[in-house]
Design a protein around this motif. Structure first.
Motif, PDB file in Angstrom:
ATOM      1  N   PRO A 237      -0.107   9.245 -46.539  1.00  0.00           N
ATOM      2  CA  PRO A 237      -0.329   9.099 -45.098  1.00  0.00           C
ATOM      3  C   PRO A 237      -1.456  10.025 -44.659  1.00  0.00           C
ATOM      4  O   PRO A 237      -1.745  11.027 -45.327  1.00  0.00           O
ATOM      5  N   ILE A 238      -2.104   9.701 -43.548  1.00  0.00           N
ATOM      6  CA  ILE A 238      -3.273  10.467 -43.136  1.00  0.00           C
ATOM      7  C   ILE A 238      -2.884  11.696 -42.327  1.00  0.00           C
ATOM      8  O   ILE A 238      -3.351  12.791 -42.586  1.00  0.00           O
ATOM      9  N   SER A 239      -2.043  11.503 -41.331  1.00  0.00           N
ATOM     10  CA  SER A 239      -1.755  12.650 -40.470  1.00  0.00           C
ATOM     11  C   SER A 239      -0.316  12.617 -40.014  1.00  0.00           C
ATOM     12  O   SER A 239       0.420  11.673 -40.291  1.00  0.00           O
ATOM     13  N   GLY A 240       0.072  13.653 -39.309  1.00  0.00           N
ATOM     14  CA  GLY A 240       1.444  13.750 -38.818  1.00  0.00           C
ATOM     15  C   GLY A 240       2.360  14.280 -39.904  1.00  0.00           C
ATOM     16  O   GLY A 240       1.933  14.598 -41.012  1.00  0.00           O
TER      17      GLY A 240
ATOM     18  N   GLY B 218       7.564  14.981 -47.816  1.00  0.00           N
ATOM     19  CA  GLY B 218       6.756  15.498 -48.916  1.00  0.00           C
ATOM     20  C   GLY B 218       5.390  14.834 -48.972  1.00  0.00           C
ATOM     21  O   GLY B 218       4.371  15.505 -49.106  1.00  0.00           O
ATOM     22  N   ARG B 219       5.366  13.514 -48.838  1.00  0.00           N
ATOM     23  CA  ARG B 219       4.093  12.800 -48.869  1.00  0.00           C
ATOM     24  C   ARG B 219       3.168  13.256 -47.738  1.00  0.00           C
ATOM     25  O   ARG B 219       1.956  13.350 -47.914  1.00  0.00           O
ATOM     26  N   HIS B 220       3.758  13.513 -46.586  1.00  0.00           N
ATOM     27  CA  HIS B 220       2.934  13.975 -45.467  1.00  0.00           C
ATOM     28  C   HIS B 220       2.438  15.399 -45.679  1.00  0.00           C
ATOM     29  O   HIS B 220       1.413  15.783 -45.157  1.00  0.00           O
ATOM     30  N   LEU B 221       3.218  16.188 -46.422  1.00  0.00           N
ATOM     31  CA  LEU B 221       2.882  17.607 -46.552  1.00  0.00           C
ATOM     32  C   LEU B 221       1.884  17.891 -47.669  1.00  0.00           C
ATOM     33  O   LEU B 221       1.265  18.949 -47.683  1.00  0.00           O
TER      34      LEU B 221
END
Lengths: 324, 566
Positions: free
Chosen positions: A166-169, A188-191
């Protein structure tokens, strides 16, 4: 030791008050009041409306009165209400953002430790080797690269072209409907990108620090003794040298405690992470005095505590400091 | 320093957001124009795209990206455009502007203005319910009015309501206001969001939970607000103009515009406003065009170069006219806006009824500029390339606010052109608060580049009337013209549109002749929407006025609404 700590604690009170007075004064020296930031250049806002807003927020009182009002609330652990138009309690605004910032900063600090210490040790042990030169180059590239640029680049590659991350958030839109494991994976994917990037920039300092500590220790007589005893090189390095070289790092960690609550504005903006950096920056730009003071107070207290812990740990490990 | 609050990269976007606030009616306009009703447009599309959308159907989620976050969803307490944008979908006013920018009833079914212009009577819609199920009545309107004029309410918008002499709820569905003097902007002021009296009466509005959990009458019902992340709204099944086709509206907060653009391309958001650069250079490839529809129409705003008329150099009208001739507006629009804008000739938007197309214009003409300067006594006597008069060289500084690249670049182009006619210009860019407090309010500037929002009502009293020149008021250039003063006073007391048109056309003639501002350009608004959304019909009011009629054909829907409880 107890007397020493007590004395240090006592000394912190005037220092703390001094910090608040200076912060308060400097904050009010900057042009523009919070009410003006909300109303300036708006045709429908009359001068009377501005005066009214000033009175509602107590901004018409003399500065020292405003300071003492603020201090009186502070001793009851009340940071007041935000001057921005949401008018929410400052505690609430800080508390909803603090966990995210703490979480990311701790993750990235752990990552930095895990990567930087081995890099530092290995570069010291194999000084001027290819590994030493390569990692030196790597950490300095990390140090020198503008994070916002690298962040955008990685977002473009992994988010837009490859569509892996994912790009942001911090959470996907369907986060609430995921199971526990799904939530962990989503988070985790976002971080990945934010934590990797903030660690990348911080590697240089600690790894170089670790390297020079290690080099210093390796030169010591007791290391020569250890080698002379016929100990394996592995034991010499990882048992005798590393332990001693790590001590100063512990102190550095103590001093980084206040840094844990501070978020980077650039970082949080680019990744759309609702953390402390954005709150602080927004509050400064809007001259939201209570929020700015609230964050500064927390920062000041943590800095003072961090200093104290650093000093105490030093005193514990190095008897020469304790002797008075 | 515990805070890594570096100022470099982040500054532009954020300050742009703050300076956006100076545009008063921005949010207000959005709020008024969002909800107009037009017949469901089956398959209307932007030109150049096949229109095979099929009949409107329910479902899917629209995700809008925004740089700013709402501050307070009780709109009368908020002064930022994000709050008004979101609140505009949750609340209604008594009146609104329709797609052609005409005032029509909203919560009021109809309204009458008395002959004298002093009394307005609103006949309210019956059967409208608040999102919590309570009926909407005139008591709510009366409560909203009382809250507006209550000195304990920290609202920035009390001024229009302080003109009211008497407000009464004649019966549950009739609301009547009486004004002290005829006040033409009065009717439009009732476009303000009407608040639920039953949830606020007798309570401290500053501490009301409605600020974070609003209850309105509008097409969307508030669901959730995650600070710094998103605001989620769900369709109102009982909306009085019919339920919106879209199930869910999500307002995602993404503070960095580059990130937002990537989110758009990756499908994380469906709609945002593009910059001229993105519109002209970064979206012109096939895949983007297949997935998105770009729209373009003049924004309700203009940018100008304003002179401090108390400055000796700018007292002479010929000097101001010379500067106007020396500036090439076309070049600024091409260079800075990449052609996505048009020349401004006055304080109104081209094409609207108040706009006068026949005023004096200043096409780029360096020769004429030099002549006028010479007439005014400015000559290059010492041969250094800079004009002088009484031994003083013609130098001045243009100031503008930090974080607005477009203004900074406009200043640079102007600097170069003025150099050619012998005027030495310096540029200074200053942080917003210091810019206003230290330079604009204290009138210590020489010239400034700034912008205004163009409001729906042509009343521009606050910006141009000579009485409005105190610190903090908006005639900071100290413009003074008795005829303009008289016209402005008459304009806001006149209701007849034809009469008003004459008044404001005359004002534009005078402003064009006297050049207190060099009117530069009206930029284009450049929204982009994911192509699966149909029913979008660009009109004078923009595109969002008929949001409730937007829909996504079943086959193209992306998001399922998992739980809806209303």
């Amino acid at each position: 030791m107890a007397a020493y700590i007590l004395k240090r604690l006592f000394l912190m009170i005037p220092i703390f008050l001094g910090i608040t007075v200076i912060s308060f004064a400097v904050l009010h020296l900057a042009s523009g009041a919070p009410t003006e930031m909300q109303t300036m250049m708006q045709p429908k806002v009359s001068l009377e409306a501005r005066a009214r807003l000033n009175a509602i927020y107590g901004l018409d009182k003399p500065l020292h009165i405003q300071y003492f009002d603020w201090l009186k609330r502070l001793v009851r652990f009340d940071f007041g209400r935000s001057f921005s138009s949401d008018n929410r309690p400052v505690q609430e605004k800080i508390m909803e953002r603090l966990p995210i910032t703490l979480f990311i900063n701790i993750l990235s600090l752990v990552l930095i430790l895990v990567v930087a210490i081995p890099i530092g040790v290995l570069s010291a042990v194999h000084r001027y080797s290819l590994f030493d030169k390569a990692t030196t180059l790597f950490v300095f590239v990390g140090f020198a690269t503008p994070t916002f640029w690298l962040a955008l680049l990685l977002m473009l590659v992994f988010g837009v072209y490859l569509d892996w991350l994912p790009i942001s958030g911090l959470k996907s839109l369907n986060y609430e409907y995921l199971g526990l494991w799904g939530k962990v994976v989503d988070l985790g994917r976002h971080l990945i990108l934010p934590v990797l990037l903030s660690a990348f920039g911080g590697l240089a300092g600690l790894s170089r620090y670790m390297r020079s500590n290690m080099l210093e220790v390796i030169r010591q007589d007791y290391i020569i003794t250890a080698r002379a005893k016929g100990l394996a090189e592995r034991v010499v390095i990882y048992k005798h040298a590393l332990r001693n070289a790590l001590l100063p790092v512990v102190t550095v960690l103590g001093l980084s405690i206040p840094g844990l609550i501070g978020g980077s504005v650039i970082f949080e903006s680019i990744f759309a992470i609702p953390g402390m950096g954005q709150l602080f920056y927004g509050a400064v730009m809007a001259r939201d005095y209570p929020v700015v003071m609230g964050e500064l107070v927390i920062g000041a207290v943590l800095t003072l505590i961090g200093n104290l812990i650093a000093d105490i740990s030093y005193a514990l490990v190095d008897p020469r400091i304790r002797v008075r | 320093m515990p805070y890594n609050a570096s100022l470099d990269m982040k500054t532009p976007a954020k300050i742009w957001e703050i300076s956006g606030r100076m545009f008063l009616a921005w949010g207000f306009f959005v709020l008024l124009s969002c909800l107009a009703c037009s017949p469901p447009g089956g398959g209307s599309e932007t030109p150049g795209r096949p229109a095979e959308a099929g009949p409107p159907c329910y479902g899917d989620t629209l995700i809008t990206g925004s740089i700013g976050e709402p501050s307070n969803l009780i709109p009368i307490l908020a002064s930022d455009s994000s709050s008004h944008e979101v609140a505009g979908l949750i609340y209604n006013g008594l009146v609104k502007y329709d797609k052609d920018l005409k005032l029509v009833g909203d919560l009021a079914e109809s309204f009458e203005v008395s002959k004298s212009g002093l009394v307005i009577t609103f006949h309210l819609r019956k059967g409208v319910r608040w999102h919590d199920g309570q009926p909407f009545t005139a008591a709510d309107v009366l409560f909203t009015y009382k809250t507006m004029v209550d000195p304990h309410t920290p609202t920035a918008y009390a001024e229009d309501f302080l003109q009211v002499e008497k407000a009464e709820a004649a019966d549950p569905y009739t609301f009547r206001v009486t004004y002290k003097k005829p006040f033409a902007p009065a009717l439009a002021s009732w476009g303000i969001s009407i608040l639920p009296g039953h949830l606020l009466e007798g309570r401290d509005i500053m501490k009301s939970p409605l600020a974070r959990h609003p209850v309105g009458t509008g097409p969307f019902i508030f669901k959730e607000w995650k600070t710094g992340e998103k605001v989620v709204l769900a369709y109102n099944p009982d909306y009085f103009e019919g339920r919106p086709y879209i199930d869910r509206y999500i307002y995602r907060i993404i503070p960095d515009s580059a990130t937002m653009f990537m989110e758009l391309k990756a499908g994380g958001i469906d709609n945002m406003g593009l910059t001229p650069l993105q519109y002209a250079r970064q979206t012109e490839y096939r895949k983007f065009k297949e997935n998105f529809n770009k729209y373009r129409y003049p924004a309700f705003a203009y940018t100008y170069l304003g002179f401090n008329l108390e400055d000796e150099k700018f007292r002479d009208r010929r000097v101001r006219q010379a500067v106007s001739y020396a500036i090439d507006r076309g070049e600024i629009i091409e260079g800075v806006l990449l052609g996505l804008g048009q020349e401004a000739t006055g304080p109104y938007k081209p094409g609207t009824w108040a706009y006068n197309p026949n005023v004096k214009r200043y096409p780029y003409d360096a020769v004429k500029a030099r002549e006028l300067l010479q007439e005014a006594g400015w000559r290059d006597t010492d041969g250094d390339g800079i004009l002088d008069k009484d031994g003083i060289p013609f130098r001045f500084t243009i100031i503008t606010n930090q974080g607005n690249d477009i203004r900074a670049r406009t200043a640079e182009i102007i600097q170069r052109r003025l150099k050619e006619v012998g005027i030495d210009v310096k540029i200074r860019i200053i942080e917003w608060a210091a810019f206003i407090k230290e330079f604009i309010e204290k009138k210590t500037f020489e010239a400034t580049i700034l912008g205004w929002t163009i409001t729906q009502d042509p009343d521009i009293y606050d910006v141009w009337h000579s009485s409005k020149n105190k610190p903090g008021e908006l005639n900071f250039i100290s413009y003074r013209n008795t005829e303009v003063d008289a016209l402005l006073e008459r304009g806001r007391r006149t209701f007849d549109q034809e009469e008003r048109r004459k008044i404001y056309w005359r004002i534009q003639e005078i402003l064009a002749e006297e050049v207190p501002y060099v009117f530069l350009y009206v930029p284009d608004a450049l929204p982009v929407v994911q192509a699966r959304f149909k029913g979008i019909e660009p009109a004078a009011a923009g595109i969002t006025y008929n949001l409730i009629k937007w829909y996504v054909p079943k086959a193209e829907q992306r998001y399922k609404m998992i739980a809806h409880s209303s």
